[in-house]
Design a protein around this motif. Structure first.
Motif, PDB file in Angstrom:
ATOM      1  N   ARG A   1       0.831  -1.215   0.000  1.00 29.46           N
ATOM      2  CA  ARG A   1       0.000   0.000   0.000  1.00 29.46           C
ATOM      3  C   ARG A   1       0.865   1.264   0.000  1.00 29.46           C
ATOM      4  O   ARG A   1       0.806   2.092   0.911  1.00 29.46           O
ATOM      5  CB  ARG A   1      -0.975  -0.023   1.174  1.00 29.46           C
ATOM      6  N   LEU A   2       1.662   1.425  -1.041  1.00 28.90           N
ATOM      7  CA  LEU A   2       2.565   2.572  -1.147  1.00 28.90           C
ATOM      8  C   LEU A   2       1.851   3.917  -1.253  1.00 28.90           C
ATOM      9  O   LEU A   2       2.338   4.905  -0.669  1.00 28.90           O
ATOM     10  CB  LEU A   2       3.492   2.400  -2.353  1.00 28.90           C
ATOM     11  N   PRO A   3       0.723   4.055  -1.986  1.00 27.41           N
ATOM     12  CA  PRO A   3       0.078   5.379  -2.045  1.00 27.41           C
ATOM     13  C   PRO A   3      -0.308   5.910  -0.678  1.00 27.41           C
ATOM     14  O   PRO A   3      -0.131   7.101  -0.391  1.00 27.41           O
ATOM     15  CB  PRO A   3      -1.156   5.116  -2.920  1.00 27.41           C
ATOM     16  N   GLN A   4      -0.813   5.045   0.208  1.00 25.52           N
ATOM     17  CA  GLN A   4      -1.188   5.498   1.542  1.00 25.52           C
ATOM     18  C   GLN A   4       0.043   5.933   2.331  1.00 25.52           C
ATOM     19  O   GLN A   4       0.018   6.940   3.052  1.00 25.52           O
ATOM     20  CB  GLN A   4      -1.934   4.379   2.286  1.00 25.52           C
TER      21      GLN A   4
ATOM     22  N   THR B   1      -4.770   5.184 -12.295  1.00 21.77           N
ATOM     23  CA  THR B   1      -5.836   4.570 -13.089  1.00 21.77           C
ATOM     24  C   THR B   1      -6.329   3.285 -12.431  1.00 21.77           C
ATOM     25  O   THR B   1      -7.533   3.031 -12.343  1.00 21.77           O
ATOM     26  CB  THR B   1      -5.330   4.257 -14.501  1.00 21.77           C
ATOM     27  N   ASP B   2      -5.405   2.465 -11.968  1.00 18.60           N
ATOM     28  CA  ASP B   2      -5.736   1.198 -11.313  1.00 18.60           C
ATOM     29  C   ASP B   2      -5.584   1.376  -9.803  1.00 18.60           C
ATOM     30  O   ASP B   2      -4.460   1.587  -9.322  1.00 18.60           O
ATOM     31  CB  ASP B   2      -4.807   0.096 -11.820  1.00 18.60           C
ATOM     32  N   PRO B   3      -6.668   1.321  -9.032  1.00 21.42           N
ATOM     33  CA  PRO B   3      -6.545   1.506  -7.583  1.00 21.42           C
ATOM     34  C   PRO B   3      -5.722   0.416  -6.908  1.00 21.42           C
ATOM     35  O   PRO B   3      -5.294   0.590  -5.766  1.00 21.42           O
ATOM     36  CB  PRO B   3      -8.003   1.484  -7.098  1.00 21.42           C
ATOM     37  N   ASP B   4      -5.519  -0.696  -7.616  1.00 18.57           N
ATOM     38  CA  ASP B   4      -4.713  -1.772  -7.041  1.00 18.57           C
ATOM     39  C   ASP B   4      -3.237  -1.662  -7.413  1.00 18.57           C
ATOM     40  O   ASP B   4      -2.454  -2.572  -7.099  1.00 18.57           O
ATOM     41  CB  ASP B   4      -5.253  -3.131  -7.520  1.00 18.57           C
ATOM     42  N   ALA B   5      -2.852  -0.573  -8.062  1.00 14.42           N
ATOM     43  CA  ALA B   5      -1.446  -0.396  -8.440  1.00 14.42           C
ATOM     44  C   ALA B   5      -0.629   0.069  -7.232  1.00 14.42           C
ATOM     45  O   ALA B   5      -1.166   0.605  -6.257  1.00 14.42           O
ATOM     46  CB  ALA B   5      -1.332   0.611  -9.571  1.00 14.42           C
TER      47      ALA B   5
ATOM     48  N   ARG C   1      -1.511   1.051 -15.814  1.00 13.24           N
ATOM     49  CA  ARG C   1      -1.989   0.828 -14.444  1.00 13.24           C
ATOM     50  C   ARG C   1      -1.953   2.114 -13.613  1.00 13.24           C
ATOM     51  O   ARG C   1      -2.619   2.198 -12.589  1.00 13.24           O
ATOM     52  CB  ARG C   1      -1.155  -0.237 -13.759  1.00 13.24           C
ATOM     53  N   TYR C   2      -1.164   3.084 -14.068  1.00 14.01           N
ATOM     54  CA  TYR C   2      -0.975   4.294 -13.276  1.00 14.01           C
ATOM     55  C   TYR C   2      -1.557   5.547 -13.928  1.00 14.01           C
ATOM     56  O   TYR C   2      -2.012   6.444 -13.223  1.00 14.01           O
ATOM     57  CB  TYR C   2       0.524   4.501 -13.021  1.00 14.01           C
ATOM     58  N   LEU C   3      -1.535   5.608 -15.276  1.00 17.09           N
ATOM     59  CA  LEU C   3      -1.969   6.815 -15.982  1.00 17.09           C
ATOM     60  C   LEU C   3      -2.965   6.449 -17.073  1.00 17.09           C
ATOM     61  O   LEU C   3      -2.894   5.351 -17.646  1.00 17.09           O
ATOM     62  CB  LEU C   3      -0.760   7.521 -16.609  1.00 17.09           C
ATOM     63  N   PRO C   4      -3.899   7.353 -17.395  1.00 19.23           N
ATOM     64  CA  PRO C   4      -4.822   7.089 -18.504  1.00 19.23           C
ATOM     65  C   PRO C   4      -4.058   6.921 -19.812  1.00 19.23           C
ATOM     66  O   PRO C   4      -3.060   7.607 -20.074  1.00 19.23           O
ATOM     67  CB  PRO C   4      -5.711   8.338 -18.536  1.00 19.23           C
TER      68      PRO C   4
END
Length: 415
Positions: free
Chosen positions: A286-289, A302-306, A363-366
């Protein structure tokens, strides 16, 4: 015997009586302690002396070390029992010390001994209703209250009381078996609150002391990390030198819930100047958190699981304020990566030089729209990261690329 000699003897005896009953021993003791502690020392009353066959017992009432407005240490009553054998050999080896309502306000100012005979640890120390207030513990004052128990120079020791820190309160308990050969063994500390009686547990099978270092063959700590579940710390062959601010660890592991699993080895660190090195293996989830908590919010993915799992093996070098992180093997979202991350943490400035085997930017950008040139979004001006990432294979929507280099040069913070 002549008349003049008799008169001199009478004056000597009279002077001794006046010195004793006029509080002379009190002022002498105050002066001795003040010289050794390099702080004012005051007794509320004359010392009480009890002469036994085996020991001398001294009782001090209303002891205060430091100024009256801001005492460093005080006790309503302090009793010290000294053996005649050690006293006759010029040694201060208390058989027993009893402290009634002692209060210590730390951190300690002054010195523990300023010359003369050293005061060794007593064979037995009894503490009744003690209080410790220590300021500057993570910016707050830690208070230990209602401290009761005993510490033996040889044998089982126990202390217990209450604690107050950062607006929270609870109970704590300490137990250890003191032994001259190893200093102490079977050391156990438990700290709890009414909600979680086992908030923190520390276990040390043995504690050893050398000429310069404190050696802990094994250390285990368990605590309740807020929002992360249980956390565990295990260290092997810990060596601590407080005089040189030096810490060495042969092997260790830190597990915080299911978010962090860290293993370290060959740790050599000077925490005063922040200089040292270590080898490591880490798994972070969970790096974004985590980035948000550290003040580095990431763009919306883009992908919440990335960016949910990062692994890395390598080494870290510290030389305040610089750092260097070498990644010999890593994986991010099932893609292998390696390289070097270096920079400074004051100010925070990071330079990257990484190689990634396969990167799926979708997975990260549109994905870029058909007919438009693919452009990466601009990073914020305050983004403290520069450098480049070499991508062996890039996927982004329908776009495919090989041996691509992604650079970040717009940061104002230069490492």
């Amino acid at each position: 015997m002549t008349t003049s000699v008799i008169v001199v003897l009478i004056f000597v005896v009279l002077g001794a009586v006046l010195f004793w009953f006029g509080g002379g021993p009190r002022y002498v003791l105050e002066g001795i302690f003040a010289a050794r502690l390099q702080q004012p020392v005051h007794f509320a009353a004359d010392p009480e002396w009890r002469w036994g066959k085996q020991q001398l017992r001294i009782t001090l009432v209303g002891l205060r070390v430091g100024s009256a407005a801001h005492p460093q240490f005080s006790a309503s009553r302090l009793m010290v029992a000294l053996g005649w054998h050690s006293l006759l050999h010029g040694q201060m080896q208390p058989r027993q010390i009893v402290l009634d309502a002692p209060v210590l306000n730390g951190p300690w100012k002054g010195v523990a001994n300023a010359g003369g005979a050293a005061l060794s640890l007593p064979g037995k120390m009894i503490i009744r209703d003690g209080t410790l207030r220590w300021s500057g513990v993570a910016g707050h004052t830690l208070s230990l209250t209602a401290v009761n128990g005993q510490v033996l120079a040889k044998g089982p020791s126990q202390l217990a009381g209450g604690w107050h820190w950062r607006g929270k309160v609870g109970r704590w308990h300490f137990a250890a078996e003191m032994a001259p050969a190893v200093v102490a063994r079977n050391i156990f500390l438990q700290v709890g609150t009414t909600i979680d009686p086992m908030l923190l547990q520390v276990a040390i099978p043995a504690l050893q002391s050398t000429v310069k270092d404190m050696v802990v063959p094994a250390l285990r700590i368990r605590w309740q990390a807020r929002g992360h579940g249980q956390a565990h710390l295990r260290l092997q062959a810990l060596r601590l030198n407080m005089a040189q601010s030096q810490l060495a660890v042969q092997d260790g592991a830190l597990i915080v819930g299911d978010e962090l699993a860290l293993q370290v080895r060959a740790v050599d660190l000077n925490w005063k100047v922040l200089r040292g090195h270590l080898a490591y293996q880490v798994t972070i989830r969970r790096l974004p958190q985590l980035a948000t908590r550290w003040g580095l919010p990431l763009p919306k993915l883009t992908d919440p699981d990335a960016l949910q799992r990062l692994t890395s093996t390598g080494t870290v070098q510290l030389d305040n304020p610089h750092f260097q992180w070498i990644v010999t093997q890593g994986e991010l979202d099932h893609s292998a990566w390696m390289g070097k991350i270096s920079g400074t943490w004051r100010p925070l400035a990071i330079d990257v030089n990484l190689s990634v085997a396969r990167l799926n930017l979708g997975r990260y950008l549109p994905a870029p729209q058909a007919g438009n040139a693919a452009r990466l979004p601009a990073l914020p001006q305050q983004w403290p990261v520069t450098g480049e990432i070499h991508v062996a294979k890039l996927l982004w929507g329908k776009m495919r690329a090989r041996d691509l280099i992604i650079r970040s040069t717009s940061s104002k913070a230069q490492p």
